[in-house]
Design an enzyme around this catalytic site. Structure first.
Site, PDB file in Angstrom:
ATOM      1  N   CYS A  56       0.837  -1.203   0.000  1.00 42.04           N
ATOM      2  CA  CYS A  56       0.000   0.000   0.000  1.00 42.04           C
ATOM      3  C   CYS A  56       0.877   1.260   0.000  1.00 42.04           C
ATOM      4  CB  CYS A  56      -0.924  -0.007   1.218  1.00 42.04           C
ATOM      5  SG  CYS A  56      -1.900   1.480   1.414  1.00 42.04           S
ATOM      6  N   CYS A  59       0.215   3.559   3.012  1.00 47.25           N
ATOM      7  CA  CYS A  59       0.777   3.001   4.247  1.00 47.25           C
ATOM      8  C   CYS A  59       2.278   3.283   4.329  1.00 47.25           C
ATOM      9  CB  CYS A  59       0.520   1.499   4.304  1.00 47.25           C
ATOM     10  SG  CYS A  59      -1.235   1.045   4.277  1.00 47.25           S
TER      11      CYS A  59
END
Length: 294
Positions: A56, A59
């Site tokens: 991600c 993230c």
């Protein structure tokens, strides 16, 4: 003098490594990695929990701010601790918390869960805890709490879906099956497992609630016997009706015979003719004489 200088350098190096080790230890203890086995640790105290995935980009962008948050929380007087969950390694936890987007941050206070939806910089995260802004956020309802029974079932479903996805990837990458071939295998397996589960369910229902076939058979036999006995009763009733009608007919005939005999000229039995007195006149006798005529 050279020895004293050497000893000082050794002490400085030792102190430096000690400080580095302490900072690393505090950072590691603050950034608690959660999984299926230790996630219940966050039910006590105050925590900030991050859900992320290695693939991600958002993230990855949050990682430096999260590390700084963990360091500042460890140095401050706050009892705040930070934790992180890798959803690729612990899919059950993402199901428990109903994580649908990454990264997702939760604030946990003594078992009360609230999702953090503010800015993802360090100052905003710290002020959310220091100024108790979490009180303004709606808590997760009890039926949707991660430690509830229904969310435990959801976690198991997430685990199953992750396992099926792993099998699907293995069939395509390792064995070289096309996508439709993998789907066909899953379809056949689903039908087969559904048939087995249906058979087991039917057996369990029959075991718990056995069919009442013997009772129904006894009832049908009793009804058949009663049906057979009804014609006999009807015949007896018909015979009684015939006997009564015959008796009534004979009595009617007797009464009609007696009536006809009494009305006719021929006497029967002890019946005697009635005597009537009629006045008669004689031409020769001027007086009227009463004679009995039979």
């Amino acid at each position: 003098m050279a020895r004293v200088h050497t000893v000082q350098q050794i002490l400085q190096i030792f102190i430096f490594f000690t400080l580095v080790l302490c900072s690393i230890t505090s950072l590691v203890s603050a950034n608690r990695d959660l999984n299926e086995d230790n996630w219940k640790e966050i039910l006590e105290g105050e925590w900030m929990v991050k859900f992320y995935a290695p693939w991600c980009p958002a993230c990855t962008a949050l990682a430096p701010a999260w590390r700084e948050l963990a360091a500042r929380a460890g140095r401050s007087k706050l009892s705040l601790r930070t934790a992180a969950v890798d959803v690729t390694r612990s899919p059950g936890l993402s199901g428990r918390f109903m994580v649908t987007a990454l990264p997702t941050i939760f604030h946990v206070k003594d078992g009360s869960f609230r999702q953090y939806k503010g800015p993802r910089d360090v100052e905003s995260l710290l002020s959310f805890v220091e100024q108790a802004r979490w009180r303004q956020a709606a808590a997760v309802p009890g039926w949707q709490a991660p430690d509830s029974l229904q969310m435990s079932l959801v976690a198991e479903l997430f685990k199953l879906s992750q396992a099926l996805r792993t099998v699907h990837t293995t069939l395509m990458e390792t064995y070289g099956l096309p996508t439709w071939g993998s789907y066909l295998i899953f379809a056949i397996a689903t039908i087969f497992i559904g048939a087995i589960l249906g058979l087991v369910l039917v057996c369990v229902i029959d075991l718990l609630y056995p069919p009442r076939r013997a009772h129904k058979l006894q009832l049908s036999q009793a009804e058949l016997a009663s049906a057979r006995s009804k014609p006999d009763e009807e015949e007896l009733i018909a015979e009684d009706i015939v006997d009564d009608s015959e008796r009534a007919g004979s009595d009617a005939e007797r009464h009609s015979a007696s009536d006809t005999s009494s009305e006719g000229g021929a006497p029967s039995g002890d019946a005697r003719p009635e005597r009537t007195d009629t006045p008669a006149k004689c031409d020769d006798d001027p007086k009227a004489i009463s004679v009995g005529v039979t």
